[in-house]
Design an enzyme around this catalytic site. Sequence first.
Site, mmCIF file in Angstrom:
data_model
loop_
_atom_site.group_PDB
_atom_site.id
_atom_site.type_symbol
_atom_site.label_atom_id
_atom_site.label_comp_id
_atom_site.label_asym_id
_atom_site.label_seq_id
_atom_site.Cartn_x
_atom_site.Cartn_y
_atom_site.Cartn_z
ATOM 1 N N LYS B 149 -14.709 -14.637 5.986
ATOM 2 C CA LYS B 149 -15.587 -15.807 6.095
ATOM 3 C C LYS B 149 -15.383 -16.328 7.512
ATOM 4 C CE LYS B 149 -17.628 -19.821 5.164
ATOM 5 N NZ LYS B 149 -17.410 -20.318 6.546
ATOM 6 N N GLY B 206 -5.457 -23.308 8.277
ATOM 7 C CA GLY B 206 -6.283 -24.466 8.590
ATOM 8 C C GLY B 206 -5.643 -25.746 8.102
ATOM 9 N N SER B 207 -6.501 -26.663 7.670
ATOM 10 C CA SER B 207 -6.013 -27.991 7.308
ATOM 11 C C SER B 207 -5.425 -28.021 5.899
ATOM 12 C CB SER B 207 -7.161 -28.998 7.382
ATOM 13 O OG SER B 207 -8.103 -28.705 6.361
ATOM 14 N N GLY B 210 -8.360 -28.352 3.481
ATOM 15 C CA GLY B 210 -9.033 -27.072 3.252
ATOM 16 C C GLY B 210 -8.207 -26.143 2.387
ATOM 17 N N GLY B 211 -6.924 -26.045 2.700
ATOM 18 C CA GLY B 211 -6.041 -25.141 1.965
ATOM 19 C C GLY B 211 -5.893 -25.534 0.508
ATOM 20 N N GLU B 230 -1.860 -21.403 5.201
ATOM 21 C CA GLU B 230 -0.931 -22.027 6.139
ATOM 22 C C GLU B 230 -1.637 -23.305 6.535
ATOM 23 O OE1 GLU B 230 -0.252 -23.313 9.505
ATOM 24 O OE2 GLU B 230 -0.301 -21.329 10.441
ATOM 25 N N CYS B 267 -0.270 -24.706 15.271
ATOM 26 C CA CYS B 267 0.365 -25.091 13.999
ATOM 27 C C CYS B 267 1.829 -25.451 14.222
ATOM 28 C CB CYS B 267 0.329 -23.947 12.999
ATOM 29 S SG CYS B 267 -1.151 -22.973 13.026
ATOM 30 N N GLU B 358 0.252 -35.233 10.285
ATOM 31 C CA GLU B 358 -0.003 -34.424 11.465
ATOM 32 C C GLU B 358 -1.169 -35.027 12.246
ATOM 33 O OE1 GLU B 358 -1.082 -30.376 10.528
ATOM 34 O OE2 GLU B 358 -0.765 -29.677 12.566
#
Lengths: 493, 493
Positions: B149, B206-207, B210-211, B230, B267, B358
């Site tokens: 994706k 990603g965020s 999102g995760g 992650e 990250c 973060e």
Amino acid sequence: MMQEVTDFTIDSVMQNAVSAFDEYKKLPPVKRAAFLEAIADEIEKLRGQLVEIANEETNLPLARLNGELTRTTGQLKMFATLIKEGSWVEASIDRADNNRNPPKPDLRKMLVPLGSVIVFGASNFPFAFSTAGGDTASALASGCSVVVKGHPAHPKTSLAVFNAIQSAIKISSVPGYTVQHVEGSSNNIGEALVKHRLTKAVGFTGSFKGGTALVEYAHQRAIPIPVFAEMSSINPVVFYPDTLSKNAASLAAMFAASVTLGAGQFCTNPGILLGIKGEEFDTFLSLLGTEINKVLPQKMLHSGICTSYENSLAEMLDQKGLQVVAQSSSEAKEMEAAAVIASVSAKDFLSNEHFKEEVFGPYSLAVICDDKEQLIQCLQSLIGQLTSTIIATEKDLSDYADVIALQHTLAGRILLNNAPTGVEVCASMVHGGPYPATTDSRFTSVGTTAIKRWARPICLQNFNDDILPDALKNGNPLNILRLVNNVYTRDAV
Amino acid sequence: MMQEVTDFTIDSVMQNAVSAFDEYKKLPPVKRAAFLEAIADEIEKLRGQLVEIANEETNLPLARLNGELTRTTGQLKMFATLIKEGSWVEASIDRADNNRNPPKPDLRKMLVPLGSVIVFGASNFPFAFSTAGGDTASALASGCSVVVKGHPAHPKTSLAVFNAIQSAIKISSVPGYTVQHVEGSSNNIGEALVKHRLTKAVGFTGSFKGGTALVEYAHQRAIPIPVFAEMSSINPVVFYPDTLSKNAASLAAMFAASVTLGAGQFCTNPGILLGIKGEEFDTFLSLLGTEINKVLPQKMLHSGICTSYENSLAEMLDQKGLQVVAQSSSEAKEMEAAAVIASVSAKDFLSNEHFKEEVFGPYSLAVICDDKEQLIQCLQSLIGQLTSTIIATEKDLSDYADVIALQHTLAGRILLNNAPTGVEVCASMVHGGPYPATTDSRFTSVGTTAIKRWARPICLQNFNDDILPDALKNGNPLNILRLVNNVYTRDAV
């Protein structure tokens, strides 16, 4: 041991588990190994007593329980040997390269234990999958502390084994709370243990309902944790025509024994027997029926399991299209299960999900397929399994290569011309498989690699040799196999 | 490539992915390795063009993009080398013993690929964590087919890299749908891909938002699947007093560079700098401030990330107790981020969870502790991290042994006197860590062992040599390291 379990006591149990972990994880592998061996010794000392208590609580025969106890002490010693050898930590070293631009730092990796974990005792293995069973042994080997939730179906056995563990704790001078034991039949205790913030992982062997409940608790946590649940499997067996034309009698004897072993109370019990319509499969089923007739009803683990067997069997026998092939010719007495083999056409099997449900007990369903295509459809309709068994000659393997390939995708263990019951405890075993056989197909709950469930890798960057753990020191004082600059070696760096 | 993505097209994409997998998994490792090398070659051929497109879409400097492209092709070649060597499959053999009672069957184990997997491109690494990045490379190496994706922040880069993959597919004669590419900015596409019944695993960088959304989709499935996400990390760094008294200037330079590297869009960006109140930490922060003043504002990846940096920074600076230590002396232009170092007392830090969030960009928060006890409290209050950095002399390591031990428990990678930015791609790397740094602390997304995310073990029981896979054949034709009767060897059995 705790008679009254409350949220308060769970919290103090978990606090103690963490304190014990913080000390226990620092012990050198030989100390942890000695502890595992001491547990085995203390259990062995109580063998007569333990087998007797378990027999009373579970109805399992003395011979089986003696064998299971031997397996249990064997597992403890196997993990002791594994951690004394030491290579299981997957030590890996990439040395610094100051000439590279930018300079490459020194990087070293190894597995470390997760923390304090929960082990749920299983009803069908009062020794080998309970208080000092494979989950406890592998978790202790990894360096985790363990809280055992004893199974309410054999509380005295669980406690007696825990007493042996407590003796071993004293003898080995490991922290007093390295293993703790929590009793109680309420589901709330399990929920509180899994949801406690200090719990780092969970091991479970039991029903789909029980396993998925634990997964749901773990998912609801602020910090989710892994749940290793071994839940349910109907262990499909495919009997191919050529072998049936040659070996029907010996196969009938092998599978009558496998279906009824331990009153059918094994996770790997063959619940579905698939074959292609014809004289060969008919003959096999008829011979299997003759064998099943002769099998005497056996006492099940407890009345709840027996009632559940009777009810789910009755419901199964009530399904449209199902026919009884054979059953024990003797009548079942109280708490006893009579073996039953039924059959159904593939067409009916494919149109009714009910036929794929596990009936926990000495029951198996023959699925009669019109042809290879229908056999493929039946296999494709199955969900994840612990085992997938191929009963075939070389000719069958060649004639049915596409079906065989499909069989390989269904399970964690693929057997050729063996019965799936009987789970060997060794490095190459996979007792696991795609969901819902287990919650995580990447791990096994039997064999040495079961230890991997309780560990995670850490990387140490730019550490001096004197502060590195032994497994990663330049001199390789543990003499373990390591990956050094991508080469496997036991040499010092 | 798909311009209009619907449930129907997702279904056909996944059907194609499975068909490709069924063929691709059968290819010998050398064929898969050649495919990975061909992807690297095709990307290298397009280097100039790819770097230019990515520069336009992400604002990342050409030098950085050239370096990232080299890392990307390097990763592909690294996995090719890994599977040509072949030992990653963890082959294990326990030979039969017919003299035992009961007889011991022959058991052999190895890792096999999971199936068709989904890889989500990451916005901050248009090459190394996107279309042909580490997740794709490791999944293809394992034998899985991949549906990428593409990240909507760099659609042209993603498509250009996918074109290189398509050339490699043709050159290597692997199945046409071994890698597929799906575009679109709607979250529904991600949801449909993760929930599709044929999807077997998911990789994401990603965020946190999102995760966790992907994890929730996976959990809602009838058959849950692993999601390797992650997600977020503030990468605590502890500066101990003795080293600060000796190395303040060089440490200030090292961390000013680390905090602002790539506009702070890593990250592993060090988001929390902890120290004990006193002249040493004051001096260090003052020197760090001087360095930060000199750093010019840098363009961020896209306007959304820049706005998000400005907003979350403004919210952070608004928190009670926070003081700005230093910022870039030049003003940020459009889409640029100016570096900021702030400070807060440990007391305020501990009383406000907001400080632990973060801020994705060139920002770091110094936490000033009254004493060792307060430093321990601050570290204990942190959740799982990718990295935990120790800045210390030997004297510090000895004086603060308990704090150092605590630092070891926080993350997947522990660094000594190095900056956490800069993730080496090698066997010993762990780019992962306890939740919420990643969803599964037992795996890494960088380095050779990232391949383990896409595989599960299977055990073959009682198989004849001629039908065993090469990795498990008696003669060991692949010459891989195997565990044979508990001994590591490359010998035949």
